[in-house]
Design an enzyme around this catalytic site. Structure first.
Site, PDB file in Angstrom:
ATOM      1  N   ASP A 134      41.542  29.181   0.439  1.00 33.75           N
ATOM      2  CA  ASP A 134      41.490  29.873  -0.747  1.00 33.75           C
ATOM      3  C   ASP A 134      40.924  29.919  -1.709  1.00 33.75           C
ATOM      4  O   ASP A 134      40.759  31.047  -2.876  1.00 33.75           O
ATOM      5  CB  ASP A 134      43.496  30.492  -0.833  1.00 33.75           C
TER       6      ASP A 134
ATOM      7  N   GLY B 109      50.258  37.620   5.138  1.00 29.89           N
ATOM      8  CA  GLY B 109      49.782  38.218   5.439  1.00 29.89           C
ATOM      9  C   GLY B 109      48.257  38.339   4.813  1.00 29.89           C
ATOM     10  O   GLY B 109      47.531  39.064   5.024  1.00 29.89           O
ATOM     11  N   GLY B 110      48.276  37.013   4.217  1.00 30.98           N
ATOM     12  CA  GLY B 110      46.702  37.350   3.186  1.00 30.98           C
ATOM     13  C   GLY B 110      46.655  37.838   2.234  1.00 30.98           C
ATOM     14  O   GLY B 110      47.506  38.159   1.818  1.00 30.98           O
TER      15      GLY B 110
ATOM     16  N   SER C 188      46.313  32.508  -5.402  1.00 32.09           N
ATOM     17  CA  SER C 188      47.068  33.337  -4.039  1.00 32.09           C
ATOM     18  C   SER C 188      46.902  34.908  -3.907  1.00 32.09           C
ATOM     19  O   SER C 188      47.282  35.678  -4.821  1.00 32.09           O
ATOM     20  CB  SER C 188      48.131  32.915  -4.196  1.00 32.09           C
ATOM     21  N   SER C 189      47.514  34.876  -2.470  1.00 29.42           N
ATOM     22  CA  SER C 189      48.153  36.688  -3.051  1.00 29.42           C
ATOM     23  C   SER C 189      49.608  36.947  -2.810  1.00 29.42           C
ATOM     24  O   SER C 189      50.068  38.048  -2.395  1.00 29.42           O
ATOM     25  CB  SER C 189      47.317  37.629  -1.546  1.00 29.42           C
TER      26      SER C 189
ATOM     27  N   ASN D   2      48.732  28.181   4.394  1.00 21.82           N
ATOM     28  CA  ASN D   2      47.874  29.106   4.313  1.00 21.82           C
ATOM     29  C   ASN D   2      47.694  29.470   6.279  1.00 21.82           C
ATOM     30  O   ASN D   2      47.932  30.981   6.687  1.00 21.82           O
ATOM     31  CB  ASN D   2      46.139  29.108   4.030  1.00 21.82           C
TER      32      ASN D   2
ATOM     33  N   THR E 118      53.432  30.906   5.148  1.00 22.08           N
ATOM     34  CA  THR E 118      53.121  31.771   4.592  1.00 22.08           C
ATOM     35  C   THR E 118      54.144  32.783   5.512  1.00 22.08           C
ATOM     36  O   THR E 118      53.737  33.210   6.596  1.00 22.08           O
ATOM     37  CB  THR E 118      51.995  33.286   4.801  1.00 22.08           C
TER      38      THR E 118
HETATM   39  O1  DON Z   1      48.051  32.381  -0.682  1.00 20.08           O
HETATM   40  C1  DON Z   1      47.776  32.979  -0.068  1.00 20.08           C
HETATM   41  O2  DON Z   1      47.224  33.875  -0.375  1.00 20.08           O
HETATM   42  C2  DON Z   1      47.229  32.797   1.455  1.00 20.08           C
HETATM   43  N1  DON Z   1      47.165  31.026   2.058  1.00 20.08           N
HETATM   44  C3  DON Z   1      48.719  33.111   3.009  1.00 20.08           C
HETATM   45  C4  DON Z   1      48.262  33.654   3.367  1.00 20.08           C
HETATM   46  C5  DON Z   1      48.897  34.082   4.719  1.00 20.08           C
HETATM   47  O3  DON Z   1      49.147  34.756   3.992  1.00 20.08           O
HETATM   48  C6  DON Z   1      48.409  33.410   6.338  1.00 20.08           C
HETATM   49  N2  DON Z   1      49.688  34.948   6.361  1.00 20.08           N
HETATM   50  N3  DON Z   1      49.863  35.288   7.166  1.00 20.08           N
END
Ligand code: DON
Length: 598
Positions: free
Chosen positions: A448, A499-500, A477-478, A426, A406
């Site tokens: 996730d 940013g998850g 996912s976000s 991830n 990400t």
């Molecule tokens: O797909 C998603 O929502 C997460 N796997 C994203 C992970 C992420 O953004 C980590 N980075 N800061």
């Protein structure tokens, strides 16, 4: 004529404020009508009279910009940048992760969404991360090879290139191959990141070998870092296309790694990986069109939903980051994330009620339930549609979609094609396990999924049957690659963020900063952000939100996180005056760069 002149003066923030004072109608203005530099801003974008590439790692941005100058289009530049990020930004750039890409094709005036998200291997099953007591085993779900979904990135980048690029694949991939083979000087950002993850990354022998010196010592900034195995893998892809990764030697190396330590991915899983082209989720916000990633991302659906609710209030009058504004943001986020927990999942396995969630009438109902003077309580906010999620489960996965298959990066070419793509392993460096001989890290995207109802994943996100593990399914996912258009369909902005769980709210605020608060993209990327995600029932904030504002929010009943935290890292391009482009990397992280086509 006279009135027209007055309106022309009313451009920029101060002009708009003046127009409001004088009781004039406030014109809808865009950056395209403004002077190149905004003297009233403390933040300034990178300017380009032609193309632009923006990413988290400046060498990778330069690679993309160079491809533009060689006659490549925005898609070639994005693919070149994507492969370069796998070399220069290994914590997020990747070959064995996944992501999403939005492409605006100028000639066709059409936006497509490429889903290259990982898929659960055929041997995956709903309870695979539960221990004997029925609890989620987080080590297994996050740090083992079982945490890896079948990688989608290589198939996704190749799909974009094969279908929409104009240069030869070898030319587009040459810079990434050279960076891996010849090495590059390690940046402060990369050396610091590897230093801070030393313990985790040296648990795996192959990873230790790839990311640290032969004597186990760490690289210092400025030292040359060569990745010979990764260069060989990239060369196989450049030569053989999809087969260079999902077949032949690379596939054999992946499968051997899986067999060594209990991973589930088989040769058949690699063969079966498919890219899906989907229609983006689009909505309207004050005469602008917003298009973003559809499921299996929750990003587009909830971005549009939140904008729909917010459209009913005069946010500009409340003032940027005032307590009244932040209160509304929080209440809207609370409701969107409640819906996310019940109604979002892989659309091939679950009939996501996209139309219902993004319906302006539903937004009006949710808005009416929001008290403007006091905080809501997440315990009293439940998913808002009258739908039983279990009734939306598909008996048979819909496998008949069109298929040739990400960190965020954006590119824009002189012909007006635009790309907005977010990709990830991830966690930073995924599960920390490298494919021995392949030179690349595996993702831990399986976390996730919702491994157990009402048990949060690493981002504290909740989920249920819609996002339960099933073979072949893509984890929710976000990631929210986003494009914003004016009311005649001209692209104005490409943005996205890592940013998850915070990605969707970071993108939301970036869009609002531009469309509602008239900020240029550099300022829109820099000003402080907030975040709420229903559970935990806490308002997260960045430093720079005034203590007085936090006090006012506390008085309204909001629970404020004890400390500020950093939220997101956008990489954006905005249409500027006279067909120019304005690029901005988020200042929150080091080493990023907006690079104009040379
Ligand atoms: O797909 C998603 O929502 C997460 N796997 C994203 C992970 C992420 O953004 C980590 N980075 N800061």
């Amino acid at each position: 004529m006279h009135m027209q002149n007055k309106l022309n003066l009313a451009t920029g923030r101060w002009g708009r404020a003046m127009a409001l004072l004088l009781g004039l109608a406030v014109p809808v203005i865009t950056a395209a009508e403004q002077p190149i530099l905004d003297a009233n801003s403390r933040f300034h974008p990178v300017y380009s009279p032609s193309g632009m590439v923006v990413s988290q790692e400046i060498i990778a941005s330069r690679v993309g910009a160079e491809i533009l100058s060689l006659g490549g289009n925005a898609i070639d530049a994005a693919v070149a940048t994507g492969f370069a990020l796998a070399v220069t930004l290994p914590r997020a750039g990747n070959l064995a992760g996944g992501g999403f890409m939005l492409i605006y094709l100028a000639a066709e005036k059409k936006t497509i969404a490429i889903d290259y998200r990982e898929m659960a291997p055929a041997a995956a099953h709903r309870d695979m991360f539960l221990d004997a007591a029925g609890d989620v085993d987080n080590r297994l779900a996050r740090h083992s090879l079982q945490s890896s979904g079948v990688p989608g990135t290589v198939a996704g980048l190749l799909h974009a290139h094969d279908n929409y690029g104009v240069l030869e694949l070898k030319q587009v991939m040459a810079p990434a191959v050279a960076l891996a083979r010849n090495g590059f000087a390690m940046s402060v950002d990369l050396a610091t990141s590897l230093d801070s993850r030393y313990d985790r990354l040296t648990r795996n022998a192959a990873t230790q070998g790839y990311f640290y010196k032969p004597d186990g010592k760490r690289y210092k900034p400025g030292e040359q870092w060569v990745q010979a195995d990764l260069a060989a893998t990239l060369r196989r892809i450049a030569k053989g296309g999809r087969d260079g990764f999902y077949g032949g030697q690379t596939a054999a190396l992946i499968v051997a790694e899986m067999q060594r330590t209990g991973g589930l991915i088989t040769r058949a899983d690699l063969d079966n990986y498919r890219v899906v082209e989907r229609a983006p989720v689009c909505g309207e916000f004050h005469q602008h069109q917003i298009c973003a990633m559809p499921p299996p991302s929750s990003g587009g659906v909830h971005l549009v939903q939140m904008l729909n609710i917010l459209e009913g209030w005069d946010l500009q009058a409340l003032g940027h980051n005032s307590a009244a504004y932040i209160h509304r943001l929080v209440e809207v986020m609370r409701r969107a994330y409640a819906d996310r927990s019940a109604y979002l999942g892989d659309p091939d396995y679950f009939a996501v009620p996209v139309a219902e969630i993004t319906d302006k009438k539903y937004a009006a109902v949710l808005r009416a339930g929001i008290a403007l003077d006091k905080a809501g309580a997440s315990a009293k906010v439940q998913p808002g549609l009258e739908l039983d999620p279990d009734s939306l489960l598909r008996a048979q996965p819909t496998a008949d979609r069109e298929s040739t298959e990400t960190t965020h990066f954006s590119s824009w070419d002189r012909w007006g094609n635009v790309v907005s793509s977010t990709t990830t392993l991830n966690f930073g460096y995924g599960n920390g396990i490298s494919v021995t001989g392949g030179g690349f890290l595996m993702n831990n995207e399986m976390d996730d999924f919702s491994s157990k109802p009402n048990t949060p994943n690493v981002f504290n996100l909740l989920g249920g049957s819609a996002n339960a593990i099933q073979p072949g399914k893509r984890p929710l996912s976000s990631m929210t690659p986003t494009l914003v258009f004016d009311n005649s369909g001209v692209p104005l902005l490409a943005t996205g963020s890592p940013g998850g769980s915070t990605i969707i709210t970071v993108v939301l605020q970036t869009v609002l900063n531009v469309l509602t608060f008239d900020m240029r993209i550099a300022e829109a990327s820099s000003v402080p952000r907030i975040h709420h995600q229903w559970y935990p029932d806490k308002l997260y904030y960045e430093s720079g939100i005034s203590p007085d504002t936090l006090t006012a929010l506390t008085a309204m009943g909001h629970t404020i996180n004890a400390k500020p935290r950093v939220l997101g890292a956008t990489q954006s391009i905005q249409k500027g005056p006279n067909n120019s482009l304005l690029g901005a990397s988020d200042p929150r992280r080091q080493g990023a760069g907006a690079v104009a086509e040379p």
